[in-house]
Design a protein around this motif. Structure first.
Motif, PDB file in Angstrom:
ATOM      1  N   GLN A 195      -4.050  -7.679  -9.044  1.00  0.00           N
ATOM      2  CA  GLN A 195      -3.113  -7.996 -10.126  1.00  0.00           C
ATOM      3  C   GLN A 195      -1.662  -7.751  -9.713  1.00  0.00           C
ATOM      4  O   GLN A 195      -0.769  -8.529 -10.065  1.00  0.00           O
ATOM      5  CB  GLN A 195      -3.446  -7.152 -11.371  1.00  0.00           C
ATOM      6  CG  GLN A 195      -4.755  -7.540 -12.035  1.00  0.00           C
ATOM      7  CD  GLN A 195      -5.135  -6.578 -13.145  1.00  0.00           C
ATOM      8  OE1 GLN A 195      -4.752  -5.397 -13.132  1.00  0.00           O
ATOM      9  NE2 GLN A 195      -5.889  -7.056 -14.114  1.00  0.00           N
ATOM     10  N   THR A 196      -1.417  -6.676  -8.986  1.00  0.00           N
ATOM     11  CA  THR A 196      -0.045  -6.276  -8.668  1.00  0.00           C
ATOM     12  C   THR A 196       0.416  -6.716  -7.282  1.00  0.00           C
ATOM     13  O   THR A 196       1.615  -6.809  -7.032  1.00  0.00           O
ATOM     14  CB  THR A 196       0.101  -4.751  -8.747  1.00  0.00           C
ATOM     15  OG1 THR A 196      -0.769  -4.147  -7.773  1.00  0.00           O
ATOM     16  CG2 THR A 196      -0.280  -4.253 -10.145  1.00  0.00           C
ATOM     17  N   ARG A 197      -0.557  -6.950  -6.368  1.00  0.00           N
ATOM     18  CA  ARG A 197      -0.260  -7.303  -4.975  1.00  0.00           C
ATOM     19  C   ARG A 197       0.620  -6.253  -4.295  1.00  0.00           C
ATOM     20  O   ARG A 197       1.413  -6.551  -3.412  1.00  0.00           O
ATOM     21  CB  ARG A 197       0.426  -8.683  -4.882  1.00  0.00           C
ATOM     22  CG  ARG A 197      -0.134  -9.746  -5.792  1.00  0.00           C
ATOM     23  CD  ARG A 197      -1.570 -10.063  -5.496  1.00  0.00           C
ATOM     24  NE  ARG A 197      -1.750 -10.774  -4.229  1.00  0.00           N
ATOM     25  CZ  ARG A 197      -2.920 -11.200  -3.781  1.00  0.00           C
ATOM     26  NH1 ARG A 197      -4.024 -10.974  -4.486  1.00  0.00           N
ATOM     27  NH2 ARG A 197      -2.997 -11.842  -2.630  1.00  0.00           N
ATOM     28  N   HIS A 198       0.438  -4.989  -4.726  1.00  0.00           N
ATOM     29  CA  HIS A 198       1.300  -3.912  -4.220  1.00  0.00           C
ATOM     30  C   HIS A 198       0.559  -2.589  -4.417  1.00  0.00           C
ATOM     31  O   HIS A 198       0.088  -2.287  -5.520  1.00  0.00           O
ATOM     32  CB  HIS A 198       2.613  -3.909  -5.003  1.00  0.00           C
ATOM     33  CG  HIS A 198       3.709  -3.102  -4.391  1.00  0.00           C
ATOM     34  ND1 HIS A 198       3.718  -1.721  -4.445  1.00  0.00           N
ATOM     35  CD2 HIS A 198       4.833  -3.468  -3.716  1.00  0.00           C
ATOM     36  CE1 HIS A 198       4.811  -1.278  -3.837  1.00  0.00           C
ATOM     37  NE2 HIS A 198       5.498  -2.319  -3.386  1.00  0.00           N
TER      38      HIS A 198
ATOM     39  N   ARG B 271      -6.088  -6.726   3.898  1.00  0.00           N
ATOM     40  CA  ARG B 271      -5.250  -6.812   5.106  1.00  0.00           C
ATOM     41  C   ARG B 271      -4.035  -5.922   4.904  1.00  0.00           C
ATOM     42  O   ARG B 271      -3.266  -6.104   3.958  1.00  0.00           O
ATOM     43  CB  ARG B 271      -4.827  -8.263   5.359  1.00  0.00           C
ATOM     44  CG  ARG B 271      -5.965  -9.181   5.739  1.00  0.00           C
ATOM     45  CD  ARG B 271      -5.432 -10.472   6.383  1.00  0.00           C
ATOM     46  NE  ARG B 271      -4.539 -11.183   5.489  1.00  0.00           N
ATOM     47  CZ  ARG B 271      -4.944 -12.110   4.621  1.00  0.00           C
ATOM     48  NH1 ARG B 271      -6.220 -12.426   4.552  1.00  0.00           N
ATOM     49  NH2 ARG B 271      -4.074 -12.729   3.843  1.00  0.00           N
ATOM     50  N   ARG B 272      -3.879  -4.972   5.814  1.00  0.00           N
ATOM     51  CA  ARG B 272      -2.803  -3.996   5.675  1.00  0.00           C
ATOM     52  C   ARG B 272      -1.815  -4.135   6.820  1.00  0.00           C
ATOM     53  O   ARG B 272      -2.183  -4.356   7.962  1.00  0.00           O
ATOM     54  CB  ARG B 272      -3.363  -2.573   5.680  1.00  0.00           C
ATOM     55  CG  ARG B 272      -4.297  -2.238   4.521  1.00  0.00           C
ATOM     56  CD  ARG B 272      -4.931  -0.877   4.742  1.00  0.00           C
ATOM     57  NE  ARG B 272      -5.753  -0.437   3.627  1.00  0.00           N
ATOM     58  CZ  ARG B 272      -7.021  -0.770   3.464  1.00  0.00           C
ATOM     59  NH1 ARG B 272      -7.609  -1.577   4.333  1.00  0.00           N
ATOM     60  NH2 ARG B 272      -7.700  -0.312   2.431  1.00  0.00           N
ATOM     61  N   GLY B 273      -0.545  -3.972   6.514  1.00  0.00           N
ATOM     62  CA  GLY B 273       0.510  -3.835   7.501  1.00  0.00           C
ATOM     63  C   GLY B 273       1.373  -2.698   7.011  1.00  0.00           C
ATOM     64  O   GLY B 273       0.886  -1.635   6.625  1.00  0.00           O
ATOM     65  N   HIS B 274       2.673  -2.909   6.986  1.00  0.00           N
ATOM     66  CA  HIS B 274       3.556  -1.932   6.351  1.00  0.00           C
ATOM     67  C   HIS B 274       3.392  -1.972   4.831  1.00  0.00           C
ATOM     68  O   HIS B 274       3.769  -1.041   4.140  1.00  0.00           O
ATOM     69  CB  HIS B 274       5.011  -2.201   6.734  1.00  0.00           C
ATOM     70  CG  HIS B 274       5.292  -1.971   8.192  1.00  0.00           C
ATOM     71  ND1 HIS B 274       5.178  -0.732   8.784  1.00  0.00           N
ATOM     72  CD2 HIS B 274       5.664  -2.829   9.172  1.00  0.00           C
ATOM     73  CE1 HIS B 274       5.481  -0.823  10.062  1.00  0.00           C
ATOM     74  NE2 HIS B 274       5.780  -2.092  10.333  1.00  0.00           N
ATOM     75  N   ARG B 275       2.820  -3.062   4.355  1.00  0.00           N
ATOM     76  CA  ARG B 275       2.575  -3.219   2.914  1.00  0.00           C
ATOM     77  C   ARG B 275       1.319  -4.066   2.730  1.00  0.00           C
ATOM     78  O   ARG B 275       0.714  -4.523   3.697  1.00  0.00           O
ATOM     79  CB  ARG B 275       3.790  -3.871   2.237  1.00  0.00           C
ATOM     80  CG  ARG B 275       4.139  -5.235   2.806  1.00  0.00           C
ATOM     81  CD  ARG B 275       5.322  -5.849   2.075  1.00  0.00           C
ATOM     82  NE  ARG B 275       6.518  -5.039   2.225  1.00  0.00           N
ATOM     83  CZ  ARG B 275       7.374  -5.174   3.221  1.00  0.00           C
ATOM     84  NH1 ARG B 275       7.129  -6.070   4.185  1.00  0.00           N
ATOM     85  NH2 ARG B 275       8.445  -4.443   3.292  1.00  0.00           N
TER      86      ARG B 275
ATOM     87  N   GLU C 114      -0.904  -7.109   2.423  1.00  0.00           N
ATOM     88  CA  GLU C 114      -0.737  -8.453   2.976  1.00  0.00           C
ATOM     89  C   GLU C 114      -1.790  -9.433   2.471  1.00  0.00           C
ATOM     90  O   GLU C 114      -1.870 -10.565   2.948  1.00  0.00           O
ATOM     91  CB  GLU C 114      -0.772  -8.391   4.505  1.00  0.00           C
ATOM     92  CG  GLU C 114       0.403  -7.611   5.105  1.00  0.00           C
ATOM     93  CD  GLU C 114       0.371  -7.583   6.622  1.00  0.00           C
ATOM     94  OE1 GLU C 114      -0.624  -8.081   7.207  1.00  0.00           O
ATOM     95  OE2 GLU C 114       1.338  -7.076   7.222  1.00  0.00           O
ATOM     96  N   GLY C 115      -2.602  -9.010   1.503  1.00  0.00           N
ATOM     97  CA  GLY C 115      -3.599  -9.911   0.946  1.00  0.00           C
ATOM     98  C   GLY C 115      -5.015  -9.425   1.208  1.00  0.00           C
ATOM     99  O   GLY C 115      -5.243  -8.393   1.863  1.00  0.00           O
ATOM    100  N   PHE C 116      -5.977 -10.188   0.698  1.00  0.00           N
ATOM    101  CA  PHE C 116      -7.381  -9.865   0.883  1.00  0.00           C
ATOM    102  C   PHE C 116      -7.960 -10.702   2.031  1.00  0.00           C
ATOM    103  O   PHE C 116      -7.544 -11.834   2.261  1.00  0.00           O
ATOM    104  CB  PHE C 116      -8.177 -10.147  -0.398  1.00  0.00           C
ATOM    105  CG  PHE C 116      -7.870  -9.196  -1.522  1.00  0.00           C
ATOM    106  CD1 PHE C 116      -8.555  -7.997  -1.633  1.00  0.00           C
ATOM    107  CD2 PHE C 116      -6.900  -9.503  -2.462  1.00  0.00           C
ATOM    108  CE1 PHE C 116      -8.272  -7.117  -2.661  1.00  0.00           C
ATOM    109  CE2 PHE C 116      -6.614  -8.635  -3.499  1.00  0.00           C
ATOM    110  CZ  PHE C 116      -7.303  -7.426  -3.594  1.00  0.00           C
TER     111      PHE C 116
END
Length: 296
Positions: free
Chosen positions: A14-17, A49-53, A55-57
Protein backbone atom coordinates in the motif's frame (compact mmCIF):
# COMPACT_ATOMS: atom_id res chain seq x y z
CA UNK A 1 3.81 -17.53 9.79
CA UNK A 2 1.14 -15.38 11.43
CA UNK A 3 -1.46 -12.85 10.35
CA UNK A 4 0.71 -9.87 11.34
CA UNK A 5 3.37 -10.84 8.82
CA UNK A 6 0.72 -10.81 6.10
CA UNK A 7 -0.51 -7.41 7.30
CA UNK A 8 3.04 -6.07 7.12
CA UNK A 9 3.41 -7.35 3.57
CA UNK A 10 0.12 -5.75 2.50
CA UNK A 11 1.04 -2.46 4.20
CA UNK A 12 4.29 -2.44 2.24
CA UNK A 13 2.31 -2.88 -0.96
CA UNK A 14 0.00 0.00 0.00
CA UNK A 15 2.74 2.47 0.94
CA UNK A 16 5.66 1.26 -1.24
CA UNK A 17 7.91 2.42 1.60
CA UNK A 18 9.31 0.54 4.63
CA UNK A 19 9.04 3.43 7.10
CA UNK A 20 5.51 4.38 6.03
CA UNK A 21 4.43 0.74 6.15
CA UNK A 22 5.80 0.46 9.68
CA UNK A 23 3.95 3.62 10.73
CA UNK A 24 0.75 2.26 9.21
CA UNK A 25 1.15 -0.93 11.27
CA UNK A 26 2.23 0.95 14.44
CA UNK A 27 5.58 -0.85 14.68
CA UNK A 28 9.17 0.22 14.18
CA UNK A 29 10.78 -0.11 10.77
CA UNK A 30 13.33 -2.71 11.99
CA UNK A 31 10.47 -4.82 13.39
CA UNK A 32 8.57 -4.73 10.10
CA UNK A 33 11.68 -5.54 8.05
CA UNK A 34 12.63 -8.38 10.38
CA UNK A 35 9.15 -9.95 10.29
CA UNK A 36 9.01 -9.79 6.50
CA UNK A 37 12.50 -11.33 6.30
CA UNK A 38 11.34 -14.09 8.64
CA UNK A 39 8.36 -14.74 6.35
CA UNK A 40 10.75 -15.03 3.41
CA UNK A 41 12.86 -17.54 5.36
CA UNK A 42 9.79 -19.61 6.26
CA UNK A 43 8.60 -19.71 2.66
CA UNK A 44 12.07 -20.14 1.18
CA UNK A 45 11.39 -17.28 -1.23
CA UNK A 46 12.61 -13.74 -1.83
CA UNK A 47 9.45 -11.60 -1.75
CA UNK A 48 10.82 -8.05 -1.70
CA UNK A 49 13.52 -6.39 -3.80
CA UNK A 50 15.65 -4.30 -1.49
CA UNK A 51 18.27 -1.65 -2.16
CA UNK A 52 18.72 1.53 -0.18
CA UNK A 53 14.92 1.61 -0.19
CA UNK A 54 11.93 -0.53 -1.24
CA UNK A 55 12.30 -1.41 -4.93
CA UNK A 56 9.19 -3.53 -5.44
CA UNK A 57 8.10 -7.14 -5.13
CA UNK A 58 9.66 -10.08 -6.89
CA UNK A 59 7.47 -12.22 -9.16
CA UNK A 60 7.14 -14.71 -6.30
CA UNK A 61 6.37 -11.83 -3.94
CA UNK A 62 3.48 -10.66 -6.11
CA UNK A 63 1.97 -14.15 -6.10
CA UNK A 64 2.34 -14.47 -2.33
CA UNK A 65 0.93 -10.94 -1.89
CA UNK A 66 -2.26 -11.96 -3.73
CA UNK A 67 -2.70 -14.91 -1.34
CA UNK A 68 -1.94 -12.68 1.65
CA UNK A 69 -4.76 -10.32 0.66
CA UNK A 70 -7.16 -13.25 0.28
CA UNK A 71 -6.16 -14.75 3.64
CA UNK A 72 -6.44 -11.39 5.43
CA UNK A 73 -9.90 -10.83 3.93
CA UNK A 74 -10.93 -14.31 5.12
CA UNK A 75 -9.48 -13.59 8.58
CA UNK A 76 -11.48 -10.36 8.86
CA UNK A 77 -14.57 -12.13 7.54
CA UNK A 78 -14.20 -14.84 10.21
CA UNK A 79 -14.21 -12.22 12.99
CA UNK A 80 -17.26 -10.52 11.50
CA UNK A 81 -19.04 -13.87 11.14
CA UNK A 82 -18.37 -14.68 14.79
CA UNK A 83 -19.78 -11.30 15.84
CA UNK A 84 -22.84 -11.92 13.66
CA UNK A 85 -23.41 -15.26 15.43
CA UNK A 86 -23.43 -13.27 18.69
CA UNK A 87 -26.08 -10.94 17.25
CA UNK A 88 -23.65 -8.06 16.60
CA UNK A 89 -22.61 -6.20 13.48
CA UNK A 90 -19.07 -4.92 13.99
CA UNK A 91 -15.96 -4.44 11.93
CA UNK A 92 -15.04 -2.38 8.86
CA UNK A 93 -17.37 -2.22 5.87
CA UNK A 94 -15.02 -1.94 2.89
CA UNK A 95 -16.86 0.18 0.34
CA UNK A 96 -15.36 1.01 -3.07
CA UNK A 97 -16.81 4.02 -4.89
CA UNK A 98 -16.37 5.67 -8.25
CA UNK A 99 -15.13 9.22 -7.56
CA UNK A 100 -17.99 11.05 -9.30
CA UNK A 101 -21.65 10.14 -9.59
CA UNK A 102 -25.01 11.68 -8.74
CA UNK A 103 -25.35 9.34 -5.78
CA UNK A 104 -23.97 10.69 -2.51
CA UNK A 105 -22.42 7.76 -0.60
CA UNK A 106 -23.32 9.46 2.69
CA UNK A 107 -26.97 8.68 1.91
CA UNK A 108 -25.96 5.09 2.61
CA UNK A 109 -23.22 5.54 5.20
CA UNK A 110 -25.24 7.79 7.53
CA UNK A 111 -28.26 5.50 8.05
CA UNK A 112 -26.03 2.41 8.34
CA UNK A 113 -23.90 4.20 10.93
CA UNK A 114 -27.03 5.13 12.90
CA UNK A 115 -28.44 1.61 12.70
CA UNK A 116 -25.14 -0.12 13.55
CA UNK A 117 -23.13 2.19 15.87
CA UNK A 118 -20.27 -0.32 16.23
CA UNK A 119 -19.74 -0.44 12.47
CA UNK A 120 -16.80 1.42 10.90
CA UNK A 121 -16.39 2.32 7.24
CA UNK A 122 -13.37 2.05 4.97
CA UNK A 123 -14.09 4.09 1.83
CA UNK A 124 -11.92 3.75 -1.28
CA UNK A 125 -12.16 5.81 -4.46
CA UNK A 126 -11.44 3.72 -7.56
CA UNK A 127 -12.60 2.96 -11.08
CA UNK A 128 -15.56 0.68 -11.80
CA UNK A 129 -13.18 -1.93 -13.22
CA UNK A 130 -11.08 -1.94 -10.04
CA UNK A 131 -14.20 -2.14 -7.87
CA UNK A 132 -15.42 -5.21 -9.77
CA UNK A 133 -11.97 -6.81 -9.50
CA UNK A 134 -11.69 -6.11 -5.77
CA UNK A 135 -15.19 -7.43 -5.12
CA UNK A 136 -14.33 -10.58 -7.02
CA UNK A 137 -11.18 -11.15 -4.95
CA UNK A 138 -13.04 -10.36 -1.70
CA UNK A 139 -10.98 -7.23 -1.00
CA UNK A 140 -14.16 -5.13 -0.90
CA UNK A 141 -17.53 -5.88 0.70
CA UNK A 142 -19.69 -3.58 -1.42
CA UNK A 143 -19.13 -1.33 -4.42
CA UNK A 144 -20.79 1.77 -5.84
CA UNK A 145 -19.96 1.69 -9.53
CA UNK A 146 -21.26 2.01 -13.09
CA UNK A 147 -23.21 -1.08 -14.08
CA UNK A 148 -22.47 -1.48 -17.79
CA UNK A 149 -19.76 -4.09 -17.16
CA UNK A 150 -21.23 -5.75 -14.06
CA UNK A 151 -22.29 -9.37 -14.64
CA UNK A 152 -25.67 -9.88 -12.89
CA UNK A 153 -24.94 -13.61 -12.66
CA UNK A 154 -21.90 -12.91 -10.48
CA UNK A 155 -23.15 -9.93 -8.48
CA UNK A 156 -26.26 -8.81 -6.61
CA UNK A 157 -27.18 -5.30 -7.74
CA UNK A 158 -29.27 -2.39 -6.46
CA UNK A 159 -29.66 -0.08 -9.44
CA UNK A 160 -29.61 3.64 -8.70
CA UNK A 161 -30.19 6.67 -10.91
CA UNK A 162 -28.35 7.63 -14.07
CA UNK A 163 -25.82 10.36 -13.30
CA UNK A 164 -26.73 13.81 -14.63
CA UNK A 165 -23.95 16.29 -15.35
CA UNK A 166 -23.55 19.95 -14.59
CA UNK A 167 -20.81 22.56 -14.89
CA UNK A 168 -19.26 23.56 -11.56
CA UNK A 169 -17.59 26.97 -11.44
CA UNK A 170 -16.62 29.72 -9.04
CA UNK A 171 -18.78 32.83 -9.50
CA UNK A 172 -15.80 35.07 -8.69
CA UNK A 173 -14.07 34.02 -11.92
CA UNK A 174 -16.75 32.81 -14.37
CA UNK A 175 -20.21 34.00 -15.31
CA UNK A 176 -22.97 32.17 -17.19
CA UNK A 177 -26.62 32.93 -17.83
CA UNK A 178 -28.80 30.92 -15.45
CA UNK A 179 -30.41 27.85 -16.95
CA UNK A 180 -29.16 24.75 -18.70
CA UNK A 181 -25.89 25.06 -20.59
CA UNK A 182 -25.13 23.35 -23.87
CA UNK A 183 -21.89 21.49 -24.55
CA UNK A 184 -20.65 24.27 -26.83
CA UNK A 185 -20.67 26.61 -23.83
CA UNK A 186 -18.96 23.98 -21.68
CA UNK A 187 -15.99 23.54 -24.03
CA UNK A 188 -15.56 27.30 -24.35
CA UNK A 189 -14.01 27.51 -20.86
CA UNK A 190 -10.90 25.85 -19.38
CA UNK A 191 -11.84 22.53 -17.81
CA UNK A 192 -10.47 20.34 -15.08
CA UNK A 193 -11.04 16.64 -15.69
CA UNK A 194 -10.70 13.33 -13.93
CA UNK A 195 -8.07 10.94 -15.26
CA UNK A 196 -8.88 9.31 -18.60
CA UNK A 197 -9.34 5.86 -17.06
CA UNK A 198 -12.31 7.04 -14.99
CA UNK A 199 -15.77 6.21 -16.32
CA UNK A 200 -17.21 9.67 -15.65
CA UNK A 201 -14.44 11.20 -17.77
CA UNK A 202 -15.11 8.66 -20.50
CA UNK A 203 -18.82 9.54 -20.50
CA UNK A 204 -17.90 13.19 -21.09
CA UNK A 205 -15.58 12.18 -23.94
CA UNK A 206 -18.39 10.19 -25.59
CA UNK A 207 -20.72 13.19 -25.41
CA UNK A 208 -18.15 15.54 -26.93
CA UNK A 209 -17.09 13.12 -29.65
CA UNK A 210 -20.71 12.68 -30.72
CA UNK A 211 -21.02 16.44 -31.12
CA UNK A 212 -17.62 16.89 -32.79
CA UNK A 213 -16.41 19.06 -29.91
CA UNK A 214 -13.07 19.14 -28.09
CA UNK A 215 -12.57 20.17 -24.46
CA UNK A 216 -9.93 22.69 -23.45
CA UNK A 217 -8.52 20.56 -20.64
CA UNK A 218 -6.04 22.51 -18.52
CA UNK A 219 -5.83 20.14 -15.56
CA UNK A 220 -6.23 16.39 -14.98
CA UNK A 221 -6.32 14.57 -11.66
CA UNK A 222 -7.48 11.31 -10.15
CA UNK A 223 -8.56 13.30 -7.08
CA UNK A 224 -11.97 14.98 -6.82
CA UNK A 225 -10.56 17.13 -4.02
CA UNK A 226 -7.85 18.52 -6.29
CA UNK A 227 -10.42 19.32 -8.97
CA UNK A 228 -12.45 21.21 -6.38
CA UNK A 229 -9.34 23.11 -5.31
CA UNK A 230 -8.66 24.11 -8.92
CA UNK A 231 -12.25 25.30 -9.40
CA UNK A 232 -12.12 27.33 -6.16
CA UNK A 233 -8.83 28.91 -7.30
CA UNK A 234 -10.37 29.96 -10.63
CA UNK A 235 -7.96 27.78 -12.63
CA UNK A 236 -10.82 26.03 -14.40
CA UNK A 237 -14.40 24.87 -14.33
CA UNK A 238 -15.29 21.18 -14.01
CA UNK A 239 -18.05 18.90 -15.25
CA UNK A 240 -19.47 17.37 -12.08
CA UNK A 241 -22.48 15.24 -11.13
CA UNK A 242 -25.66 17.08 -10.26
CA UNK A 243 -27.38 16.39 -6.93
CA UNK A 244 -24.04 15.59 -5.28
CA UNK A 245 -24.07 18.71 -3.11
CA UNK A 246 -20.65 19.94 -4.29
CA UNK A 247 -21.85 23.49 -4.92
CA UNK A 248 -23.00 23.74 -1.30
CA UNK A 249 -19.42 23.44 -0.04
CA UNK A 250 -18.81 27.15 -0.70
CA UNK A 251 -20.94 30.26 -1.19
CA UNK A 252 -18.94 31.14 -4.31
CA UNK A 253 -19.58 27.85 -6.13
CA UNK A 254 -22.43 27.29 -8.54
CA UNK A 255 -23.41 24.25 -10.58
CA UNK A 256 -25.56 24.66 -13.69
CA UNK A 257 -27.16 21.69 -15.50
CA UNK A 258 -25.91 20.65 -18.92
CA UNK A 259 -28.54 19.82 -21.52
CA UNK A 260 -28.21 16.22 -22.75
CA UNK A 261 -25.72 15.72 -19.94
CA UNK A 262 -26.33 12.25 -18.54
CA UNK A 263 -24.18 9.14 -18.44
CA UNK A 264 -25.46 6.16 -20.44
CA UNK A 265 -24.86 3.70 -17.61
CA UNK A 266 -26.59 3.93 -14.22
CA UNK A 267 -24.71 3.64 -10.94
CA UNK A 268 -25.54 0.80 -8.59
CA UNK A 269 -24.62 -0.82 -5.30
CA UNK A 270 -22.97 -4.18 -5.98
CA UNK A 271 -22.12 -7.25 -3.87
CA UNK A 272 -20.46 -10.45 -5.02
CA UNK A 273 -22.58 -13.62 -5.01
CA UNK A 274 -19.81 -16.20 -4.65
CA UNK A 275 -18.82 -17.58 -1.27
CA UNK A 276 -17.11 -16.79 0.95
CA UNK A 277 -18.76 -13.47 1.53
CA UNK A 278 -19.02 -11.91 4.94
CA UNK A 279 -22.10 -11.54 7.08
CA UNK A 280 -21.13 -7.87 7.26
CA UNK A 281 -21.57 -7.45 3.51
CA UNK A 282 -24.85 -9.39 3.45
CA UNK A 283 -26.46 -7.50 6.33
CA UNK A 284 -25.35 -4.09 5.06
CA UNK A 285 -26.55 -4.90 1.55
CA UNK A 286 -29.95 -5.97 2.93
CA UNK A 287 -30.15 -2.78 5.00
CA UNK A 288 -29.15 -0.74 1.96
CA UNK A 289 -32.03 -2.23 -0.04
CA UNK A 290 -34.45 -0.82 2.52
CA UNK A 291 -32.68 2.54 2.84
CA UNK A 292 -32.28 3.11 -0.88
CA UNK A 293 -35.79 1.95 -1.79
CA UNK A 294 -37.11 4.75 0.42
CA UNK A 295 -34.96 7.33 -1.34
CA UNK A 296 -35.63 6.16 -4.91
Amino acid sequence: MDIKQLKFLIALDQTRHFRKAAELCHVTQPTLSMRISKLEDELGLELVRRGHRFEGFTDSGLRILAWAKTLLAAHDGLKVEAASCRGQLVGNLRLGMVPLSSFDAMELVKPLSSQYPELAFQLSSMSSEDIIEHLGSNQLDLGLCYLDEVDPERFDIIELAVTEMGLLFDKRYFTFANGALDWQEVVSVPLGMLSRTMRFRQAIAVKLAGLGLHARTVLESDSTYQLMQAVRAGVCCAVMPRHSGMESLSDTLQLLPIGDGATHSPVGLVMRRAEPRSALAEQCFAAAQKVLSIGL
